[in-house]
Motif scaffolding. Structure first.
Motif, PDB file in Angstrom:
ATOM      1  N   GLN A 190       0.798  -1.226   0.000  1.00  0.00           N
ATOM      2  CA  GLN A 190       0.000   0.000   0.000  1.00  0.00           C
ATOM      3  C   GLN A 190       0.834   1.281   0.000  1.00  0.00           C
ATOM      4  O   GLN A 190       0.513   2.226  -0.753  1.00  0.00           O
ATOM      5  N   PRO A 191       1.906   1.389   0.811  1.00  0.00           N
ATOM      6  CA  PRO A 191       2.693   2.633   0.768  1.00  0.00           C
ATOM      7  C   PRO A 191       3.291   2.918  -0.607  1.00  0.00           C
ATOM      8  O   PRO A 191       3.374   4.087  -1.015  1.00  0.00           O
ATOM      9  N   ASP A 194       0.419   4.232  -2.732  1.00  0.00           N
ATOM     10  CA  ASP A 194       0.076   5.604  -2.337  1.00  0.00           C
ATOM     11  C   ASP A 194       1.076   6.607  -2.910  1.00  0.00           C
ATOM     12  O   ASP A 194       0.700   7.696  -3.364  1.00  0.00           O
ATOM     13  N   THR A 195       2.348   6.254  -2.879  1.00  0.00           N
ATOM     14  CA  THR A 195       3.386   7.134  -3.422  1.00  0.00           C
ATOM     15  C   THR A 195       3.197   7.348  -4.912  1.00  0.00           C
ATOM     16  O   THR A 195       3.262   8.471  -5.419  1.00  0.00           O
ATOM     17  N   ALA A 198       0.352   9.597  -5.986  1.00  0.00           N
ATOM     18  CA  ALA A 198       0.564  11.013  -5.678  1.00  0.00           C
ATOM     19  C   ALA A 198       1.541  11.677  -6.654  1.00  0.00           C
ATOM     20  O   ALA A 198       1.838  12.870  -6.508  1.00  0.00           O
ATOM     21  N   ARG A 207      -6.226   7.549 -10.867  1.00  0.00           N
ATOM     22  CA  ARG A 207      -6.350   7.448  -9.406  1.00  0.00           C
ATOM     23  C   ARG A 207      -7.690   6.857  -8.982  1.00  0.00           C
ATOM     24  O   ARG A 207      -7.852   6.456  -7.838  1.00  0.00           O
TER      25      ARG A 207
END
Length: 272
Positions: A190-191, A194-195, A198, A207
């Motif tokens: 997930q991280p 997310d990066t 963005a 998105r």
């Protein structure tokens, strides 16, 4: 950590995993052959799970080795599966298998990544392919800084491969949807997702990930490199019956030319 907080952590984690699998308490209790009342008590922290119960629930939920260890730890037990470094002595057969795959894939590119798409190693054709676009080290630094080199980031970063991908509107949604589905079961992904979401300049439509979207069986990557078109499709290889977290999470991505022109280009790059 006290017992109460241990139990609450286990219950919350179990509940989150169950919901991720879109299972009701009743459905999970039937599949795991546990009473719904006991399962409710486990999730609320009113009951303490035995080691056997944690293993039984982990097996029913089909958790990865990392997540099985995590659930055991949250219940106060030692994890079942070790996590060795790839350079450990008893990982020599694993290293040998990876080296063999990478070598025999030449003249076509191949990489080894972990579940979160962090690059472990690559073969020479992959290095040469990235070298066509300039200094690979400078590109990796622009995309990942001093952090792990990540293939998903490299693919969609504005200073990575994104400007060279001709079919981005087809490829990016497919990649992001696949990654989002994997992140539901493997939180370590997930991280990274997310990066990437963005990143500046990433279209808003990318998105808005549709996890239920139907994608074609294979989505080739169409690159335009210095005026030449390169079309690739990939296969993923994994280890069978792994008993180690590191081995369980390794993925070998093998790249193949999707047409004759791409085959010739890859062979030319390999000969330089």
């Amino acid at each position: 950590m006290d017992i109460a907080s241990d139990h609450a952590s286990f219950g919350a984690l179990l509940r989150d995993v169950r919901r991720t699998r879109r299972l009701s308490q009743l459905e999970l209790s039937l599949q795991a052959e546990v009473s719904q009342r006991h399962l409710s008590f486990l999730e609320s922290g009113k009951a303490r799970p035995s080691r056997e119960m944690v293993v039984q629930l982990s097996t029913t939920l089909d958790l990865s080795m990392r997540e099985r260890n995590r659930l055991l730890h949250s219940a106060g037990f030692v994890g079942l599966y070790p996590q060795r470094t790839l350079d450990a002595n008893d990982m020599a057969p694993v290293r040998a298998a990876l080296d063999l795959l990478l070598h025999h894939q030449s003249p076509y590119p191949a990489i080894v990544v972990d579940r979160a798409w962090n690059l472990i190693t690559q073969n020479t054709p992959m290095q040469r392919l990235l070298g066509v676009l300039g200094d690979p080290e400078a590109r990796w630094q622009a995309v990942c800084g001093d952090g792990p080199r990540n293939i998903l980031k490299l693919t969609l970063h504005p200073e990575g491969l994104r400007p060279y991908i001709v079919n981005l509107d087809v490829l990016a949604p497919a990649i992001l949807a696949r990654t989002a589905r994997e992140a539901l079961e493997h939180p370590e992904i997930q991280p990274v997702l997310d990066t990437v979401l963005a990143y500046p300049g990433l279209p808003r439509a990318y998105r808005q990930i549709d996890l239920a979207a139907v994608t074609p069986p294979v989505v080739p990557t169409h690159l335009r490199l210095l005026g030449q078109d390169l079309r690739l499709f990939t296969m993923l290889a994994t280890f069978g019956t792994p008993l180690d977290v590191t081995t369980d999470e390794l993925r070998v991505e093998l790249f193949f030319p999707a047409d004759d022109a791409s085959r010739v280009l890859l062979e030319q790059l390999s000969a330089t």
